[in-house]
Write a protein that holds these residues in place. Structure first.
Motif, PDB file in Angstrom:
ATOM      1  N   GLY A  26      38.830  70.763   6.022  1.00 44.98           N
ATOM      2  CA  GLY A  26      40.082  71.689   5.793  1.00 44.98           C
ATOM      3  C   GLY A  26      41.026  72.100   7.118  1.00 44.98           C
ATOM      4  N   VAL A  27      40.769  71.370   8.186  1.00 47.97           N
ATOM      5  CA  VAL A  27      41.605  71.389   9.321  1.00 47.97           C
ATOM      6  C   VAL A  27      42.391  70.229   9.421  1.00 47.97           C
ATOM      7  N   PRO A  28      43.461  70.325   9.234  1.00 42.58           N
ATOM      8  CA  PRO A  28      44.488  69.159   9.449  1.00 42.58           C
ATOM      9  C   PRO A  28      44.612  68.605  10.816  1.00 42.58           C
ATOM     10  N   SER A  29      44.553  67.099  10.868  1.00 46.13           N
ATOM     11  CA  SER A  29      44.514  66.544  12.234  1.00 46.13           C
ATOM     12  C   SER A  29      45.131  65.368  12.167  1.00 46.13           C
ATOM     13  N   THR A  30      45.784  65.038  13.261  1.00 46.85           N
ATOM     14  CA  THR A  30      46.620  63.865  13.516  1.00 46.85           C
ATOM     15  C   THR A  30      45.497  62.754  14.394  1.00 46.85           C
ATOM     16  N   LEU A  31      45.520  61.398  14.082  1.00 40.96           N
ATOM     17  CA  LEU A  31      44.798  60.693  14.604  1.00 40.96           C
ATOM     18  C   LEU A  31      45.671  59.569  15.097  1.00 40.96           C
ATOM     19  N   ARG A  32      45.345  58.974  16.328  1.00 35.32           N
ATOM     20  CA  ARG A  32      45.905  57.872  17.014  1.00 35.32           C
ATOM     21  C   ARG A  32      44.894  56.854  17.034  1.00 35.32           C
ATOM     22  N   ILE A  33      45.260  55.534  16.554  1.00 38.00           N
ATOM     23  CA  ILE A  33      44.137  54.545  16.643  1.00 38.00           C
ATOM     24  C   ILE A  33      44.574  53.323  17.152  1.00 38.00           C
ATOM     25  N   PRO A  34      44.642  52.843  18.222  1.00 42.10           N
ATOM     26  CA  PRO A  34      44.962  51.447  18.697  1.00 42.10           C
ATOM     27  C   PRO A  34      44.222  50.393  17.902  1.00 42.10           C
ATOM     28  N   PHE A  35      45.154  49.423  17.434  1.00 42.69           N
ATOM     29  CA  PHE A  35      44.664  48.316  16.707  1.00 42.69           C
ATOM     30  C   PHE A  35      43.397  47.696  16.986  1.00 42.69           C
ATOM     31  N   ALA A  36      43.254  47.601  18.480  1.00 44.02           N
ATOM     32  CA  ALA A  36      42.060  46.863  19.107  1.00 44.02           C
ATOM     33  C   ALA A  36      40.590  47.728  18.742  1.00 44.02           C
ATOM     34  N   ALA A  37      40.998  49.268  18.605  1.00 42.45           N
ATOM     35  CA  ALA A  37      39.775  50.066  18.402  1.00 42.45           C
ATOM     36  C   ALA A  37      39.101  50.141  16.890  1.00 42.45           C
ATOM     37  N   VAL A  38      39.809  49.316  16.027  1.00 38.91           N
ATOM     38  CA  VAL A  38      39.037  49.232  14.807  1.00 38.91           C
ATOM     39  C   VAL A  38      38.090  48.005  14.612  1.00 38.91           C
ATOM     40  N   THR A  39      36.913  48.469  14.088  1.00 44.19           N
ATOM     41  CA  THR A  39      35.783  47.502  14.091  1.00 44.19           C
ATOM     42  C   THR A  39      35.604  47.081  12.567  1.00 44.19           C
ATOM     43  N   ARG A  40      36.171  47.791  11.485  1.00 48.01           N
ATOM     44  CA  ARG A  40      35.833  47.274  10.189  1.00 48.01           C
ATOM     45  C   ARG A  40      37.131  47.874   9.288  1.00 48.01           C
ATOM     46  N   PHE A  41      37.601  46.981   8.568  1.00 49.47           N
ATOM     47  CA  PHE A  41      38.780  47.346   7.425  1.00 49.47           C
ATOM     48  C   PHE A  41      38.164  47.100   6.059  1.00 49.47           C
ATOM     49  N   VAL A  42      38.222  47.874   5.395  1.00 52.21           N
ATOM     50  CA  VAL A  42      37.796  47.731   3.721  1.00 52.21           C
ATOM     51  C   VAL A  42      38.616  48.346   2.957  1.00 52.21           C
TER      52      VAL A  42
END
Length: 183
Positions: free
Chosen positions: A98-114
């Motif tokens: 219930g707490v809004p948050s903003t995430l910043r994710i470098p492409f290189a940090a991604v390990t899986r995409f589904v």
């Protein structure tokens, strides 16, 4: 000439790296599409990324709860999805508990995409981040103060007792006992 039965020669071209970069571009294109047009039909994304990767920005409470890796879902309740291909980063708003948050994710940090709607699944190996040299102005952490040997012995005894099997405590000792009836 090779008869094809010998060991495969080692490539002097980085095919695996090129393939991963091309597949990572599929991730970027899918996120950019969703940012521009929304998610069509029943499509939704599970994105797993390293929370300890340089450049990842997430709330401290999430980092404490997920010190190495987290999976987020982009389906119904996300906002401000932006993809910056120049900076190689995706930013998205999500709620956690219930707490809004903003995430910043470098492409290189991604390990899986589904995309589970169609069974599309990509796995990535994040590059090992280079350990930056300590800035000259930073002082090394002070060495811990020596601990007297008696405290070391006490701590090792405590550690020995905590590493043993869990102890079972009988609750019978704490139950109320009714006094025996006299006849």
């Amino acid at each position: 000439m090779s008869d094809g039965k010998g060991p495969r020669p080692q490539s002097l071209l980085p095919y695996e790296q090129w393939t991963e970069e091309a597949l990572r571009h599929v991730l970027v294109r899918a996120l950019a599409y969703a940012a521009a047009k929304g998610l069509p039909g029943e499509h939704h994304f599970y994105i797993t990324f390293r929370t300890d990767f340089p450049g990842v920005v997430i709330p401290d409470r999430l980092r404490a709860q997920y010190p190495q890796e987290i999976t987020i879902v982009l389906q119904h309740q996300f906002w401000d999805l932006t993809v910056d291909e120049d900076k190689r980063v995706v930013t998205v708003g999500l709620s956690f508990g219930g707490v809004p948050s903003t995430l910043r994710i470098p492409f290189a940090a991604v390990t899986r995409f589904v995309d589970p709607h169609i069974g599309f699944d990509l796995h990535f190996t994040p590059p090992i981040p280079e350990i930056s040299a300590q800035p000259p102005s930073a002082l090394p952490a002070p060495a811990p103060a020596p601990v007297p040997e008696t405290e070391i012995a006490d701590q090792s005894e405590e550690a020995a007792t905590t590493e043993e099997e869990p102890q079972v405590v009988s609750l019978d000792a704490f139950r109320r006992r009714t006094p025996p009836r006299e006849s």
